[in-house]
Write an enzyme that holds these catalytic residues in place. Structure first.
Site: not given
Ligand code: FE
Ligand code: ZN
Length: 256
Positions: A61-62, A57, A115, A172, A134, A59
Site C-alpha cells: 500500500d506504499h 518502505h 514498522h 493513513h 507508517d 509494503h
Molecule cells: Fe501502510
Molecule cells: Zn506499512
C-alpha cells in the site's frame, strides 16, 4: 527554494498518497503511491509532471503504483537503501543522513526502523514537512511487523525531536481509532482531549485529520510519551525504562 506545494490523495480504505511540487523548478515527487491511476489523474489535472517517486518502505500500500507510474512518466524511484531488494523499480537508494534534492527543495533522510526493518522518512526542513509513511501516525504509530519495540521507540524519539511546527504527512487516516485507544491509556491528558474534540469535528465535516503538527503530537500521542511519568504510571510501570513502557503501550494497542 520555495515552499513545497503539497497535494493529498486519499486511496483504498484509509491511505494517503502525497504529491509534492517545488514551484520554481517544477520538480514533483509522489510519496508512497499505493496505486498509479489516482496519482496520474491528479497530476494531469494539475498540469504537474512527476519526476520522482519517494518510498518510505516496501509494503504494497506504499509501492503498489511504482512501476506503472514509472512507465507512464519515466520518473526516478528513490527508496530506502536499508531495504534494497523490496522496492519495485528503485533507481536511487538513500540512507540515514543522506539528503535528497527535489528541484532545490532538500529532504533529509531519517532511518526509522520498527514498522519494517528498512523504513525511512523524508524531512523537508524548509517546508516544515515530514513524510513518515507508517512510522508515526496522528495519535498512533505503526505496528511492529519487523522491528523491536526498542528500535521503534528510538525511531519515534528521533522524529519527536524535529521542530514543533513540523507537519506530519503520514500515510493513513487512522486518527479516530487511535484516539479511542489513546484515551484508554492516557485519559487525563488535556492535550489528547483537545485533539479528540478537534478530530471529531474535522471528521464530522468530512475533512482529514492529517497532516498534524509535531508539537501537538508530542503532547497528545501516547507513543511519543513513553518517557512521561504519568503514562508509565497509567500502565502500571512507574519508573520503568521508556522502551519497555513503549512496548507495553504498543502491546495493548495490538489487542485493543
Ligand atoms: Fe501502510
Ligand atoms: Zn506499512
Amino acid at each position: 527554494m520555495a515552499r513545497l506545494e503539497i497535494q493529498q490523495i486519499p486511496v483504498l480504505n484509509d491511505n494517503f498518497i502525497y504529491l509534492a511540487r517545488e514551484p520554481k523548478s517544477g520538480a514533483v515527487a509522489v510519496i508512497d503511491p499505493a496505486l498509479a491511476a489516482p496519482v496520474l489523474e491528479r497530476a494531469a489535472q494539475l498540469g504537474w509532471r512527476i519526476t520522482y517517486i519517494l518510498n518510505t518502505h516496501h509494503h504494497a500500500d506504499h509501492v503498489g503504483g511504482n512501476l506503472e507510474i514509472k512507465a507512464a512518466t519515466d520518473c526516478t524511484v528513490v527508496g530506502p537503501g536499508h531495504d534494497p531488494d523490496r522496492i519495485p523499480g528503485m533507481d536511487i537508494q538513500v540512507k540515514d543522513g543522506d539528503s535528497f534534492d527535489l528541484g532545490g527543495a532538500r529532504a533529509e533522510v531519517l532511518f526509522v526502523p520498527g514498522h519494517t526493518r528498512g523504513h525511512i522518512a523524508y524531512w523537508f526542513k524548509d517546508s516544515a514537512a515530514l513524510f513518515c509513511g507508517d512510522t508515526l501516525f496522528s495519535i498512533g504509530c505503526g505496528r511492529l511487523f519487523e522491528g523491536t519495540p526498542r528500535q521503534m521507540w528510538a525511531s519515534l524519539e528521533r522524529l519527536r525531536a524535529l521542530p514543533a511546527e513540523t507537519q506530519i504527512y503520514c500515510a493513513h487516516e487512522y486518527t479516530e481509532s487511535n484516539i479511542r485507544f489513546a484515551l484508554s491509556v492516557d485519559p487525563g491528558n488535556a492535550a489528547l482531549q483537545r485533539r479528540a474534540a478537534e478530530v471529531k469535528s474535522l471528521r464530522a465535516a468530512g475533512r482529514y485529520s492529517v497532516p498534524s503538527l509535531m508539537g501537538d503530537e508530542c503532547a497528545a500521542n501516547p507513543f511519543l510519551r513513553a518517557d512521561a511519568p504519568e503514562l508509565a504510571a497509567a500502565v502500571g510501570m512507574k519508573g520503568c525504562d521508556p522502551a519497555e513502557v513503549f512496548a507495553e503501550v504498543r502491546r495493548r494497542k495490538d489487542v485493543f
